[in-house]
Motif scaffolding. Structure first.
Motif, PDB file in Angstrom:
ATOM      1  N   VAL A   1      -0.073  -2.576  14.750  1.00  0.00           N
ATOM      2  CA  VAL A   1      -0.583  -1.913  13.540  1.00  0.00           C
ATOM      3  C   VAL A   1      -0.981  -2.964  12.512  1.00  0.00           C
ATOM      4  CG1 VAL A   1       1.726  -1.639  12.508  1.00  0.00           C
ATOM      5  CG2 VAL A   1      -0.111  -0.127  11.790  1.00  0.00           C
ATOM      6  N   ASP A   2      -2.056  -2.665  11.800  1.00  0.00           N
ATOM      7  CA  ASP A   2      -2.454  -3.488  10.671  1.00  0.00           C
ATOM      8  C   ASP A   2      -1.922  -2.799   9.416  1.00  0.00           C
ATOM      9  OD1 ASP A   2      -3.817  -4.668   8.486  1.00  0.00           O
ATOM     10  OD2 ASP A   2      -5.466  -5.268   9.801  1.00  0.00           O
ATOM     11  N   VAL A   3      -1.072  -3.478   8.662  1.00  0.00           N
ATOM     12  CA  VAL A   3      -0.415  -2.819   7.516  1.00  0.00           C
ATOM     13  C   VAL A   3      -1.374  -2.552   6.362  1.00  0.00           C
ATOM     14  CG1 VAL A   3       1.924  -3.623   8.060  1.00  0.00           C
ATOM     15  CG2 VAL A   3       0.455  -5.020   6.576  1.00  0.00           C
ATOM     16  N   THR A   4      -2.608  -3.041   6.459  1.00  0.00           N
ATOM     17  CA  THR A   4      -3.606  -2.683   5.431  1.00  0.00           C
ATOM     18  C   THR A   4      -4.301  -1.368   5.769  1.00  0.00           C
ATOM     19  OG1 THR A   4      -5.435  -3.891   6.449  1.00  0.00           O
ATOM     20  CG2 THR A   4      -4.034  -5.129   4.940  1.00  0.00           C
TER      21      THR A   4
ATOM     22  N   LEU B   1      -0.451   2.743   9.532  1.00  0.00           N
ATOM     23  CA  LEU B   1       0.919   2.363   9.175  1.00  0.00           C
ATOM     24  C   LEU B   1       1.832   3.595   9.189  1.00  0.00           C
ATOM     25  CD1 LEU B   1       2.655  -0.055   7.723  1.00  0.00           C
ATOM     26  CD2 LEU B   1       2.161   1.232   5.677  1.00  0.00           C
ATOM     27  N   ASN B   2       1.370   4.682   8.591  1.00  0.00           N
ATOM     28  CA  ASN B   2       2.178   5.911   8.575  1.00  0.00           C
ATOM     29  C   ASN B   2       2.448   6.413   9.992  1.00  0.00           C
ATOM     30  OD1 ASN B   2       2.566   6.128   5.817  1.00  0.00           O
ATOM     31  ND2 ASN B   2       0.636   7.197   5.500  1.00  0.00           N
ATOM     32  N   LEU B   3       1.423   6.362  10.843  1.00  0.00           N
ATOM     33  CA  LEU B   3       1.611   6.808  12.235  1.00  0.00           C
ATOM     34  C   LEU B   3       2.647   5.945  12.949  1.00  0.00           C
ATOM     35  CD1 LEU B   3      -2.052   7.572  13.420  1.00  0.00           C
ATOM     36  CD2 LEU B   3      -0.184   9.215  13.042  1.00  0.00           C
ATOM     37  N   ALA B   4       2.553   4.621  12.735  1.00  0.00           N
ATOM     38  CA  ALA B   4       3.485   3.707  13.414  1.00  0.00           C
ATOM     39  C   ALA B   4       4.919   3.919  12.924  1.00  0.00           C
ATOM     40  CB  ALA B   4       3.043   2.262  13.184  1.00  0.00           C
ATOM     41  N   PHE B   5       5.085   4.147  11.604  1.00  0.00           N
ATOM     42  CA  PHE B   5       6.432   4.415  11.071  1.00  0.00           C
ATOM     43  C   PHE B   5       6.961   5.738  11.643  1.00  0.00           C
ATOM     44  CE2 PHE B   5       7.872   1.672   7.358  1.00  0.00           C
ATOM     45  CZ  PHE B   5       7.045   0.618   7.661  1.00  0.00           C
ATOM     46  N   ASP B   6       6.099   6.755  11.692  1.00  0.00           N
ATOM     47  CA  ASP B   6       6.528   8.051  12.239  1.00  0.00           C
ATOM     48  C   ASP B   6       6.939   7.913  13.704  1.00  0.00           C
ATOM     49  OD1 ASP B   6       6.008   9.137   9.782  1.00  0.00           O
ATOM     50  OD2 ASP B   6       4.133  10.119  10.359  1.00  0.00           O
ATOM     51  N   ALA B   7       6.160   7.128  14.449  1.00  0.00           N
ATOM     52  CA  ALA B   7       6.473   6.942  15.875  1.00  0.00           C
ATOM     53  C   ALA B   7       7.826   6.253  16.042  1.00  0.00           C
ATOM     54  CB  ALA B   7       5.362   6.126  16.548  1.00  0.00           C
ATOM     55  N   ALA B   8       8.074   5.223  15.207  1.00  0.00           N
ATOM     56  CA  ALA B   8       9.363   4.514  15.297  1.00  0.00           C
ATOM     57  C   ALA B   8      10.514   5.466  14.967  1.00  0.00           C
ATOM     58  CB  ALA B   8       9.368   3.323  14.342  1.00  0.00           C
TER      59      ALA B   8
ATOM     60  N   ASP C   1      -8.343  -9.411  -0.143  1.00  0.00           N
ATOM     61  CA  ASP C   1      -7.463  -9.642   1.017  1.00  0.00           C
ATOM     62  C   ASP C   1      -6.019  -9.854   0.569  1.00  0.00           C
ATOM     63  OD1 ASP C   1      -9.454  -9.376   2.838  1.00  0.00           O
ATOM     64  OD2 ASP C   1      -9.659 -11.529   3.278  1.00  0.00           O
ATOM     65  N   ALA C   2      -5.875 -10.625  -0.500  1.00  0.00           N
ATOM     66  CA  ALA C   2      -4.515 -10.900  -0.998  1.00  0.00           C
ATOM     67  C   ALA C   2      -3.851  -9.600  -1.466  1.00  0.00           C
ATOM     68  CB  ALA C   2      -4.562 -11.916  -2.135  1.00  0.00           C
ATOM     69  N   VAL C   3      -4.599  -8.786  -2.191  1.00  0.00           N
ATOM     70  CA  VAL C   3      -4.037  -7.519  -2.695  1.00  0.00           C
ATOM     71  C   VAL C   3      -3.698  -6.587  -1.525  1.00  0.00           C
ATOM     72  CG1 VAL C   3      -4.534  -5.451  -4.064  1.00  0.00           C
ATOM     73  CG2 VAL C   3      -5.224  -7.703  -4.921  1.00  0.00           C
ATOM     74  N   ALA C   4      -4.622  -6.471  -0.573  1.00  0.00           N
ATOM     75  CA  ALA C   4      -4.414  -5.536   0.539  1.00  0.00           C
ATOM     76  C   ALA C   4      -3.231  -5.957   1.416  1.00  0.00           C
ATOM     77  CB  ALA C   4      -5.684  -5.451   1.390  1.00  0.00           C
ATOM     78  N   ASN C   5      -3.188  -7.241   1.776  1.00  0.00           N
ATOM     79  CA  ASN C   5      -2.177  -7.701   2.739  1.00  0.00           C
ATOM     80  C   ASN C   5      -0.807  -7.919   2.127  1.00  0.00           C
ATOM     81  OD1 ASN C   5      -3.375  -8.342   5.569  1.00  0.00           O
ATOM     82  ND2 ASN C   5      -4.942  -9.022   4.125  1.00  0.00           N
ATOM     83  N   ASN C   6      -0.761  -8.300   0.848  1.00  0.00           N
ATOM     84  CA  ASN C   6       0.518  -8.724   0.269  1.00  0.00           C
ATOM     85  C   ASN C   6       1.055  -7.794  -0.808  1.00  0.00           C
ATOM     86  OD1 ASN C   6       0.485 -10.974   1.926  1.00  0.00           O
ATOM     87  ND2 ASN C   6      -0.342 -12.337   0.372  1.00  0.00           N
ATOM     88  N   LEU C   7       0.264  -6.823  -1.228  1.00  0.00           N
ATOM     89  CA  LEU C   7       0.766  -5.906  -2.268  1.00  0.00           C
ATOM     90  C   LEU C   7       0.588  -4.442  -1.868  1.00  0.00           C
ATOM     91  CD1 LEU C   7       2.056  -5.427  -4.992  1.00  0.00           C
ATOM     92  CD2 LEU C   7      -0.171  -5.740  -6.071  1.00  0.00           C
ATOM     93  N   SER C   8      -0.648  -4.005  -1.599  1.00  0.00           N
ATOM     94  CA  SER C   8      -0.844  -2.599  -1.209  1.00  0.00           C
ATOM     95  C   SER C   8      -0.025  -2.287   0.038  1.00  0.00           C
ATOM     96  CB  SER C   8      -2.326  -2.321  -0.946  1.00  0.00           C
ATOM     97  OG  SER C   8      -3.076  -2.561  -2.109  1.00  0.00           O
TER      98      SER C   8
ATOM     99  N   TRP D   1       2.642   0.741   0.502  1.00  0.00           N
ATOM    100  CA  TRP D   1       2.539   1.755   1.561  1.00  0.00           C
ATOM    101  C   TRP D   1       3.747   1.723   2.495  1.00  0.00           C
ATOM    102  CZ3 TRP D   1      -3.106  -0.177   2.364  1.00  0.00           C
ATOM    103  CH2 TRP D   1      -3.920   0.370   1.352  1.00  0.00           C
ATOM    104  N   SER D   2       4.273   0.531   2.764  1.00  0.00           N
ATOM    105  CA  SER D   2       5.449   0.422   3.648  1.00  0.00           C
ATOM    106  C   SER D   2       6.665   1.061   2.986  1.00  0.00           C
ATOM    107  CB  SER D   2       5.752  -1.046   3.980  1.00  0.00           C
ATOM    108  OG  SER D   2       4.676  -1.628   4.665  1.00  0.00           O
ATOM    109  N   ILE D   3       6.830   0.809   1.674  1.00  0.00           N
ATOM    110  CA  ILE D   3       7.962   1.424   0.961  1.00  0.00           C
ATOM    111  C   ILE D   3       7.797   2.944   0.969  1.00  0.00           C
ATOM    112  CG2 ILE D   3       9.137   1.655  -1.267  1.00  0.00           C
ATOM    113  CD1 ILE D   3       8.371  -1.299  -1.834  1.00  0.00           C
ATOM    114  N   GLN D   4       6.580   3.416   0.680  1.00  0.00           N
ATOM    115  CA  GLN D   4       6.333   4.872   0.699  1.00  0.00           C
ATOM    116  C   GLN D   4       6.683   5.482   2.057  1.00  0.00           C
ATOM    117  OE1 GLN D   4       2.253   5.744  -0.391  1.00  0.00           O
ATOM    118  NE2 GLN D   4       2.961   6.740  -2.261  1.00  0.00           N
TER     119      GLN D   4
END
Ligand SMILES: NC(=O)c1ccc[n+]([C@@H]2O[C@H](COP(=O)([O-])OP(=O)(O)OC[C@H]3O[C@@H](n4cnc5c(N)ncnc54)[C@H](O)[C@@H]3O)[C@@H](O)[C@H]2O)c1
Length: 272
Positions: free
Chosen positions: A67-70, A75-82, A127-134, A138-141
């Motif tokens: 999964v690409d976390v951006t 990301l939501n699908l991968a978290f749901d699957a886990a 890129d910095a915002v997407a990969n390191n902040l957004s 989204w991961s916390i959500q």
């Protein structure tokens, strides 16, 4: 209390993003080696397969999700699957991230036009915002959606000492996105304490990983850090394992909203 009870993570359903390499792989490995059930997530399918294969052959209970976390939907699908496979979501290491690129100085102390403020492209900023902040938001959500109904959990975000101090040899967009992630951790911790969800950050100094095309292995870059870090060396990923285990285990169960620096003294300043 005995150390084996304080640091007991057996059976904990764990997700680590950016787990095919470096700090994320160390977090995944120490959790799985101590009996947690771990889903490793990464966008690099080959390296992910290698990592999952190695840990599985060592007898650990691990699985992979490419999964690409951006990609928020992915990301939501991968978290749901886990969560489906593990039956719960106890610990999430939101760790995936990318390096800062060129700073305004080279490690030899010369001005670097590529890192000059006026030359930073929109692409680098985005890129910095997407990969390191957004991605951290989204991961916390995604974690909270599972942890709140189940009554608790641990979220551990990898920030950086760049969240605390300005840097000359690391690209400018890296500072505000890591500082943003660190503050996001505090805000999330404040809201989520009531629900038993503890949110903390790990702020590494320079670690020998594959970040930024393995630039930490470049003799000039490595030499620079060996000069400026008070402990006169870079961190190794196995040195991340104790802190990762601590923040996921009962040993840290009254700690939330904090950022723990692990940097060989780099934020203290320079010494001989
Ligand atoms: N190495 C250091 O000196 C250092 C210092 C401070 C903070 N950090 C932070 O530590 C974290 C891990 O970095 P590392 O040093 O282990 O680097 P690394 O390159 O060795 O590992 C990062 C992993 O994350 C994956 N990844 C990157 N972007 C992704 C994305 N969008 N989606 C999914 N996977 C992605 C990569 O494929 C890689 O496997 C990052 O957040 C980084 O900013 C590293």
């Amino acid at each position: 209390m005995r150390a084996d009870a304080l640091f007991d993570v057996r059976g904990l359903a764990t997700i680590v993003t950016g787990a095919a390499s470096g700090i994320g792989l160390a977090c995944a490995e120490v959790m799985a080696a101590n009996g947690a059930r771990v889903t490793l997530m990464d966008r690099n399918a080959n390296e992910l397969e290698n990592a999952v294969g190695r840990l599985t052959s060592d007898g650990m209970d691990v699985r992979g999700e490419v999964v690409d976390v951006t990609d928020r939907a992915g990301l939501n699908l991968a978290f749901d699957a886990a969560a489906r496979v593990h039956g719960r979501m106890d610990v999430v290491f939101a760790n995936a991230g990318v390096g800062g690129g060129a700073g305004f100085l080279t490690v030899k102390g010369e001005r670097n036009p590529d890192g000059a403020f006026e030359n930073i492209s929109d692409q680098r900023w985005d890129d910095a915002v997407a990969n390191n902040l957004s991605s951290m938001f989204w991961s916390i959500q995604a974690a909270v959606r599972h942890m709140k109904p189940q009554g608790g959990g641990r979220i551990i975000v990898t920030t950086s000492i760049a969240a605390i101090k300005a840097e000359s040899v690391v690209g400018t967009p890296y500072m505000p996105v890591k500082a943003g992630a660190a503050h996001l951790v505090k805000q999330a911790a404040l809201e989520l304490a009531r629900y038993g969800i503890l949110v903390n950050a790990i702020a590494p100094g320079p670690f020998l990983t594959n970040i930024s095309g393995r630039k930490m292995f470049d003799p000039d870059v490595r030499g620079y850090h060996e000069r400026v870090v008070p402990m006169k060396r870079l961190g190794t990923t196995d040195e991340m394992m104790g802190l990762a285990l601590f923040l996921a285990s009962p040993a840290s169960k009254y700690i939330t909203g904090t950022q723990i620096v692990i940097d060989g003294g780099a934020t203290l300043g320079s010494a001989d």
